[in-house]
Write a protein that holds these residues in place. Structure first.
Motif, PDB file in Angstrom:
ATOM      1  N   VAL A   1      -4.856  -0.320   5.404  1.00  0.00           N
ATOM      2  CA  VAL A   1      -5.478   0.989   5.170  1.00  0.00           C
ATOM      3  C   VAL A   1      -6.434   1.334   6.312  1.00  0.00           C
ATOM      4  O   VAL A   1      -6.405   2.433   6.852  1.00  0.00           O
TER       5      VAL A   1
ATOM      6  N   PRO B   1      -4.814   6.298  -0.208  1.00  0.00           N
ATOM      7  CA  PRO B   1      -4.168   4.997  -0.341  1.00  0.00           C
ATOM      8  C   PRO B   1      -4.362   4.400  -1.731  1.00  0.00           C
ATOM      9  O   PRO B   1      -5.409   4.555  -2.351  1.00  0.00           O
TER      10      PRO B   1
ATOM     11  N   THR C   1       0.858  -1.181   0.000  1.00  0.00           N
ATOM     12  CA  THR C   1       0.000   0.000   0.000  1.00  0.00           C
ATOM     13  C   THR C   1       0.892   1.228   0.000  1.00  0.00           C
ATOM     14  O   THR C   1       1.831   1.309   0.797  1.00  0.00           O
TER      15      THR C   1
ATOM     16  N   TYR D   1       0.761   5.700  -0.531  1.00  0.00           N
ATOM     17  CA  TYR D   1      -0.132   6.857  -0.388  1.00  0.00           C
ATOM     18  C   TYR D   1       0.312   7.936  -1.364  1.00  0.00           C
ATOM     19  O   TYR D   1       1.494   8.253  -1.467  1.00  0.00           O
TER      20      TYR D   1
ATOM     21  N   ASN E   1      -3.862   3.484   8.667  1.00  0.00           N
ATOM     22  CA  ASN E   1      -3.891   4.512   7.635  1.00  0.00           C
ATOM     23  C   ASN E   1      -2.905   5.640   7.924  1.00  0.00           C
ATOM     24  O   ASN E   1      -2.901   6.218   8.999  1.00  0.00           O
TER      25      ASN E   1
END
Length: 126
Positions: A75, A50, A43, A45, A79
Protein backbone atom coordinates in the motif's frame (compact mmCIF):
# COMPACT_ATOMS: atom_id res chain seq x y z
CA UNK A 1 19.23 -0.35 6.62
CA UNK A 2 18.01 0.30 3.11
CA UNK A 3 15.47 2.67 1.60
CA UNK A 4 12.43 0.41 2.09
CA UNK A 5 13.33 -0.46 5.67
CA UNK A 6 13.84 3.26 6.39
CA UNK A 7 10.43 4.09 4.90
CA UNK A 8 8.87 1.59 7.30
CA UNK A 9 10.65 3.09 10.30
CA UNK A 10 9.66 6.61 9.23
CA UNK A 11 6.03 5.52 8.93
CA UNK A 12 6.16 3.95 12.40
CA UNK A 13 7.58 7.15 13.83
CA UNK A 14 4.93 9.24 12.06
CA UNK A 15 2.11 7.22 13.62
CA UNK A 16 3.79 6.56 16.96
CA UNK A 17 3.54 2.79 16.62
CA UNK A 18 5.38 0.02 14.82
CA UNK A 19 2.44 -2.40 15.03
CA UNK A 20 1.30 -2.87 11.41
CA UNK A 21 -2.33 -3.33 12.49
CA UNK A 22 -2.30 -0.04 14.40
CA UNK A 23 -0.63 1.76 11.50
CA UNK A 24 -3.33 0.46 9.15
CA UNK A 25 -6.01 1.67 11.55
CA UNK A 26 -4.37 5.09 11.81
CA UNK A 27 -4.12 5.32 8.01
CA UNK A 28 -7.76 4.28 7.55
CA UNK A 29 -6.84 1.02 5.84
CA UNK A 30 -9.46 -1.68 6.34
CA UNK A 31 -8.24 -5.16 7.27
CA UNK A 32 -10.55 -8.10 6.61
CA UNK A 33 -10.04 -11.78 7.33
CA UNK A 34 -11.31 -14.00 4.56
CA UNK A 35 -10.99 -17.46 3.04
CA UNK A 36 -7.55 -17.06 1.44
CA UNK A 37 -5.26 -20.04 1.02
CA UNK A 38 -2.33 -19.02 -1.12
CA UNK A 39 -1.23 -16.30 -0.75
CA UNK A 40 -2.10 -15.68 2.90
CA UNK A 41 -2.62 -11.97 2.24
CA UNK A 42 -3.60 -9.65 -0.56
CA UNK A 43 -4.49 -6.02 -1.11
CA UNK A 44 -7.46 -4.89 -3.14
CA UNK A 45 -8.78 -1.41 -3.86
CA UNK A 46 -12.38 -0.32 -3.55
CA UNK A 47 -13.02 3.22 -4.79
CA UNK A 48 -9.26 3.83 -4.64
CA UNK A 49 -9.18 2.85 -0.95
CA UNK A 50 -6.94 -0.08 -0.04
CA UNK A 51 -8.34 -3.10 1.79
CA UNK A 52 -5.88 -5.62 3.17
CA UNK A 53 -7.19 -9.17 3.05
CA UNK A 54 -5.69 -11.72 5.44
CA UNK A 55 -6.33 -15.44 5.58
CA UNK A 56 -8.60 -16.70 8.36
CA UNK A 57 -5.90 -19.38 8.86
CA UNK A 58 -3.48 -16.84 10.38
CA UNK A 59 -5.98 -14.85 12.46
CA UNK A 60 -4.65 -16.22 15.76
CA UNK A 61 -1.03 -16.73 14.66
CA UNK A 62 1.94 -14.37 15.07
CA UNK A 63 2.48 -14.76 11.31
CA UNK A 64 -0.40 -12.31 10.81
CA UNK A 65 2.01 -9.48 11.68
CA UNK A 66 4.39 -10.48 8.89
CA UNK A 67 1.64 -10.77 6.30
CA UNK A 68 -0.02 -7.51 7.39
CA UNK A 69 3.31 -5.64 7.33
CA UNK A 70 4.05 -7.01 3.85
CA UNK A 71 0.66 -5.92 2.52
CA UNK A 72 1.05 -2.54 4.19
CA UNK A 73 4.35 -2.28 2.31
CA UNK A 74 2.48 -2.73 -0.96
CA UNK A 75 0.00 0.00 0.00
CA UNK A 76 2.74 2.45 0.98
CA UNK A 77 5.20 1.65 -1.79
CA UNK A 78 2.94 0.58 -4.67
CA UNK A 79 -0.38 2.27 -3.96
CA UNK A 80 -2.84 2.04 -6.84
CA UNK A 81 -0.87 -0.29 -9.11
CA UNK A 82 -2.25 -3.55 -7.77
CA UNK A 83 -3.04 -5.22 -11.10
CA UNK A 84 -0.17 -4.02 -13.29
CA UNK A 85 2.54 -6.09 -11.68
CA UNK A 86 0.53 -9.29 -12.09
CA UNK A 87 1.20 -9.21 -15.82
CA UNK A 88 4.92 -8.52 -15.59
CA UNK A 89 6.94 -11.22 -13.78
CA UNK A 90 10.09 -9.11 -13.31
CA UNK A 91 8.13 -6.19 -11.88
CA UNK A 92 6.19 -8.55 -9.61
CA UNK A 93 9.40 -10.01 -8.15
CA UNK A 94 10.81 -6.53 -7.59
CA UNK A 95 7.65 -5.30 -5.87
CA UNK A 96 7.41 -8.41 -3.69
CA UNK A 97 11.03 -7.92 -2.63
CA UNK A 98 10.39 -4.27 -1.81
CA UNK A 99 7.31 -5.16 0.29
CA UNK A 100 9.35 -7.85 2.09
CA UNK A 101 12.09 -5.36 2.91
CA UNK A 102 9.52 -2.83 4.14
CA UNK A 103 7.95 -5.52 6.35
CA UNK A 104 11.32 -6.54 7.78
CA UNK A 105 12.17 -2.93 8.66
CA UNK A 106 8.81 -2.43 10.33
CA UNK A 107 8.88 -5.74 12.21
CA UNK A 108 12.45 -5.17 13.40
CA UNK A 109 11.28 -1.91 14.97
CA UNK A 110 8.15 -3.64 16.32
CA UNK A 111 10.26 -6.35 17.96
CA UNK A 112 12.55 -3.82 19.62
CA UNK A 113 9.61 -1.59 20.66
CA UNK A 114 7.50 -4.45 22.05
CA UNK A 115 10.13 -6.84 23.43
CA UNK A 116 13.31 -4.83 23.72
CA UNK A 117 15.25 -7.16 21.44
CA UNK A 118 15.84 -7.65 17.73
CA UNK A 119 13.69 -10.23 15.97
CA UNK A 120 16.91 -12.20 15.47
CA UNK A 121 16.80 -12.99 19.18
CA UNK A 122 13.61 -14.99 18.57
CA UNK A 123 14.97 -16.63 15.44
CA UNK A 124 18.13 -17.80 17.21
CA UNK A 125 16.48 -18.82 20.48
CA UNK A 126 16.08 -22.58 20.89
Amino acid sequence: MGIYENKAVALAEKYGTSNPFNICKNMGITIEYTDLDNPLGDTIYLNKSPIILLSEKIKELPKKYIICAHELGHVVLHNGIQNYYLINRTTKRKMESEADRFAMGLLEKFSVDEFGVSYEYFLNKN
